[in-house]
Design an enzyme around this catalytic site. Structure first.
Site, PDB file in Angstrom:
ATOM      1  N   ASN A 211       0.880  -1.181   0.000  1.00 55.43           N
ATOM      2  CA  ASN A 211       0.000   0.000   0.000  1.00 55.43           C
ATOM      3  C   ASN A 211       0.913   1.226   0.000  1.00 55.43           C
ATOM      4  O   ASN A 211       1.475   1.575   1.031  1.00 55.43           O
ATOM      5  CB  ASN A 211      -0.882  -0.050   1.261  1.00 55.43           C
ATOM      6  CG  ASN A 211      -1.734   1.196   1.434  1.00 55.43           C
ATOM      7  OD1 ASN A 211      -1.809   2.042   0.538  1.00 55.43           O
ATOM      8  ND2 ASN A 211      -2.381   1.312   2.589  1.00 55.43           N
ATOM      9  N   TRP A 212       1.034   1.824  -1.185  1.00 55.20           N
ATOM     10  CA  TRP A 212       1.973   2.959  -1.308  1.00 55.20           C
ATOM     11  C   TRP A 212       1.438   4.235  -0.667  1.00 55.20           C
ATOM     12  O   TRP A 212       2.143   5.226  -0.561  1.00 55.20           O
ATOM     13  CB  TRP A 212       2.288   3.220  -2.792  1.00 55.20           C
ATOM     14  CG  TRP A 212       3.155   2.169  -3.432  1.00 55.20           C
ATOM     15  CD1 TRP A 212       3.697   1.062  -2.833  1.00 55.20           C
ATOM     16  CD2 TRP A 212       3.599   2.135  -4.802  1.00 55.20           C
ATOM     17  NE1 TRP A 212       4.436   0.340  -3.750  1.00 55.20           N
ATOM     18  CE2 TRP A 212       4.396   0.988  -4.967  1.00 55.20           C
ATOM     19  CE3 TRP A 212       3.391   2.961  -5.914  1.00 55.20           C
ATOM     20  CZ2 TRP A 212       4.992   0.643  -6.186  1.00 55.20           C
ATOM     21  CZ3 TRP A 212       3.979   2.622  -7.136  1.00 55.20           C
ATOM     22  CH2 TRP A 212       4.768   1.476  -7.259  1.00 55.20           C
ATOM     23  N   LYS A 213       0.163   4.229  -0.290  1.00 47.46           N
ATOM     24  CA  LYS A 213      -0.490   5.418   0.283  1.00 47.46           C
ATOM     25  C   LYS A 213      -0.258   6.619  -0.649  1.00 47.46           C
ATOM     26  O   LYS A 213      -0.232   6.433  -1.866  1.00 47.46           O
ATOM     27  CB  LYS A 213      -0.001   5.645   1.714  1.00 47.46           C
ATOM     28  CG  LYS A 213      -0.197   4.379   2.560  1.00 47.46           C
ATOM     29  CD  LYS A 213      -0.036   4.565   4.031  1.00 47.46           C
ATOM     30  CE  LYS A 213      -0.266   3.239   4.742  1.00 47.46           C
ATOM     31  NZ  LYS A 213      -0.191   3.318   6.181  1.00 47.46           N
TER      32      LYS A 213
ATOM     33  N   HIS B 153      -9.826   1.444   5.081  1.00 46.55           N
ATOM     34  CA  HIS B 153      -8.533   1.565   5.765  1.00 46.55           C
ATOM     35  C   HIS B 153      -8.681   2.531   6.943  1.00 46.55           C
ATOM     36  O   HIS B 153      -9.424   3.524   6.851  1.00 46.55           O
ATOM     37  CB  HIS B 153      -7.472   2.076   4.784  1.00 46.55           C
ATOM     38  CG  HIS B 153      -6.091   2.011   5.345  1.00 46.55           C
ATOM     39  ND1 HIS B 153      -5.611   2.954   6.225  1.00 46.55           N
ATOM     40  CD2 HIS B 153      -5.094   1.106   5.186  1.00 46.55           C
ATOM     41  CE1 HIS B 153      -4.374   2.626   6.575  1.00 46.55           C
ATOM     42  NE2 HIS B 153      -4.045   1.508   5.953  1.00 46.55           N
TER      43      HIS B 153
ATOM     44  N   GLU C   1      -6.883   4.824   8.057  1.00 48.51           N
ATOM     45  CA  GLU C   1      -6.562   6.234   7.775  1.00 48.51           C
ATOM     46  C   GLU C   1      -7.765   6.931   7.150  1.00 48.51           C
ATOM     47  O   GLU C   1      -8.071   8.082   7.468  1.00 48.51           O
ATOM     48  CB  GLU C   1      -5.321   6.326   6.877  1.00 48.51           C
ATOM     49  CG  GLU C   1      -4.057   6.013   7.674  1.00 48.51           C
ATOM     50  CD  GLU C   1      -2.891   5.484   6.853  1.00 48.51           C
ATOM     51  OE1 GLU C   1      -2.931   5.543   5.617  1.00 48.51           O
ATOM     52  OE2 GLU C   1      -1.930   4.997   7.485  1.00 48.51           O
TER      53      GLU C   1
ATOM     54  N   GLU D 101      -5.733  -4.898  10.719  1.00 48.34           N
ATOM     55  CA  GLU D 101      -4.718  -3.860  10.875  1.00 48.34           C
ATOM     56  C   GLU D 101      -4.957  -3.101  12.183  1.00 48.34           C
ATOM     57  O   GLU D 101      -5.718  -2.117  12.196  1.00 48.34           O
ATOM     58  CB  GLU D 101      -4.797  -2.871   9.713  1.00 48.34           C
ATOM     59  CG  GLU D 101      -4.502  -3.481   8.369  1.00 48.34           C
ATOM     60  CD  GLU D 101      -3.868  -2.459   7.427  1.00 48.34           C
ATOM     61  OE1 GLU D 101      -2.753  -2.701   6.977  1.00 48.34           O
ATOM     62  OE2 GLU D 101      -4.491  -1.408   7.177  1.00 48.34           O
TER      63      GLU D 101
ATOM     64  N   GLY E 173       2.199   2.240  10.852  1.00 45.37           N
ATOM     65  CA  GLY E 173       3.162   3.331  10.708  1.00 45.37           C
ATOM     66  C   GLY E 173       3.887   3.705  11.995  1.00 45.37           C
ATOM     67  O   GLY E 173       4.526   4.753  12.059  1.00 45.37           O
TER      68      GLY E 173
ATOM     69  N   SER F 224       3.156  -2.174  10.417  1.00 46.22           N
ATOM     70  CA  SER F 224       4.611  -2.213  10.657  1.00 46.22           C
ATOM     71  C   SER F 224       5.248  -3.558  10.297  1.00 46.22           C
ATOM     72  O   SER F 224       6.169  -4.024  10.966  1.00 46.22           O
ATOM     73  CB  SER F 224       4.918  -1.841  12.113  1.00 46.22           C
ATOM     74  OG  SER F 224       4.534  -0.497  12.359  1.00 46.22           O
TER      75      SER F 224
ATOM     76  N   GLY G  55       2.716  -1.098   4.343  1.00 47.01           N
ATOM     77  CA  GLY G  55       2.749   0.320   4.003  1.00 47.01           C
ATOM     78  C   GLY G  55       4.180   0.778   3.781  1.00 47.01           C
ATOM     79  O   GLY G  55       4.763   0.594   2.704  1.00 47.01           O
ATOM     80  N   GLY G  56       4.776   1.363   4.810  1.00 44.81           N
ATOM     81  CA  GLY G  56       6.115   1.961   4.704  1.00 44.81           C
ATOM     82  C   GLY G  56       7.156   1.083   4.024  1.00 44.81           C
ATOM     83  O   GLY G  56       7.895   1.550   3.141  1.00 44.81           O
TER      84      GLY G  56
HETATM   85  P1  PGA Z   1       2.598   0.296   7.687  1.00 43.29           P
HETATM   86  O1  PGA Z   1       1.154   0.517   7.056  1.00 43.29           O
HETATM   87  O2  PGA Z   1       3.154  -0.973   7.118  1.00 43.29           O
HETATM   88  O3  PGA Z   1       3.388   1.502   7.283  1.00 43.29           O
HETATM   89  O4  PGA Z   1       2.423   0.194   9.173  1.00 43.29           O
HETATM   90  C1  PGA Z   1       0.290  -0.557   6.852  1.00 43.29           C
HETATM   91  C2  PGA Z   1      -1.022  -0.089   6.281  1.00 43.29           C
HETATM   92  O5  PGA Z   1      -1.464   1.015   6.618  1.00 43.29           O
HETATM   93  O6  PGA Z   1      -1.637  -0.787   5.472  1.00 43.29           O
END
Ligand code: PGA
Length: 248
Positions: free
Chosen positions: A11-13, A95, A97, A167, A173, A210, A231-232
């Site tokens: 997930n590149w956000k 998600h 966020e 999640e 994050g 994470s 994500g990251g």
């Molecule tokens: P993260 O994000 O790996 O940076 O914790 C995961 C996500 O939001 O899907």
């Protein structure tokens, strides 16, 4: 029950430029074996056109969101049909966020699931508890409540095909991942909940929060962790290829 091929989703956000997308996707997929895992990239909408080039490498594409309407006068929205036309197989829905920054997000989830079903796309439906809920031992209840609230109006046939991403919000994050035991326990709980309440054998529950090269192997060993949403670390090709390798 048959174990599905692990799904490794990046997930590149809201990161990376369209002009950088193909290079990142190719570097992130080095050594990836299509037989062993499914590799999915979820870039911003604006990158999907360029990323058509990687579909032939066996990489799947997904969106990070979609409109809750099928088409029409909804300025600024992106429909499921458009995503499908661009080769998307999946879309991330709900998600944390989006739930946090867009108050209407949660109420749109059922309509988004229906739209995805209309075009044969697979939702990656996200759920997970916040830190207070975890610290006070209410995490199972919180997740059960989300499943009830978001999915109770959805037909069994749609639910059966969906991927659920567990999640925990406190792990996203933050660099503080859930332990593999904590994730396994929740994945089993989610599968059991849907089986008991709806009679559904869910094939795929993936973990996000994470995930990195150092902890991926622990998640990969768990029987009910059917992949990861990253994500990251999905923005760092060396890290991401190690995560894929851990599940191969
Ligand atoms: P993260 O994000 O790996 O940076 O914790 C995961 C996500 O939001 O899907």
């Amino acid at each position: 029950m048959l174990r599905t091929k692990p799904l490794i989703a990046g997930n590149w956000k809201m990161n990376i430029l369209p002009s950088e997308a193909v290079d990142l996707a190719l570097r992130s997929s080095e050594g990836f074996d299509e037989q062993a895992t499914e590799l999915l990239i979820c870039p911003p909408f604006t990158h999907l056109q360029a990323l058509q080039a990687v579909l032939s490498k066996g990489i799947s594409l997904g969106a990070q969101n979609c409109s809750h309407r099928l088409n029409g006068a909804f300025t600024g929205d992106i429909s499921v049909e458009m995503l499908k036309d661009l080769g998307c197989k999946y879309a991330i829905i709900g998600h944390s966020e989006r739930r946090a920054y867009y108050p209407q997000e949660t109420s749109f989830i059922p309509q988004k699931l229906q739209c995805l079903n209309e075009y044969g796309m697979i939702p990656i439906y996200c759920c997970g508890e916040g830190l207070d809920s975890r610290n006070s031992g209410r995490h199972f209840d919180t997740v059960a409540h989300q499943l009830e609230q978001d999915l109770s109006s959805i037909e069994d046939d749609i639910l059966k095909k969906m991927v659920i991403a567990y999640e925990p919000v406190w792990a996203i994050g933050t660099g503080k991942n859930a332990s593999a035991d904590q994730a396994q326990e929740m994945h089993l709980y989610i599968k059991k909940h849907l089986k008991d309440k709806r009679g559904i054998h869910l094939q795929s529950v993936i973990y996000g929060g994470s995930v990195n090269a150092a902890n991926a192997a622990e998640f990969a060993q768990m029987p009910d962790i059917n992949g990861v949403l990253v994500g990251g670390a999905s923005l760092k090709p060396i890290e991401f290829t190690s995560i894929i390798a851990a599940f191969s």
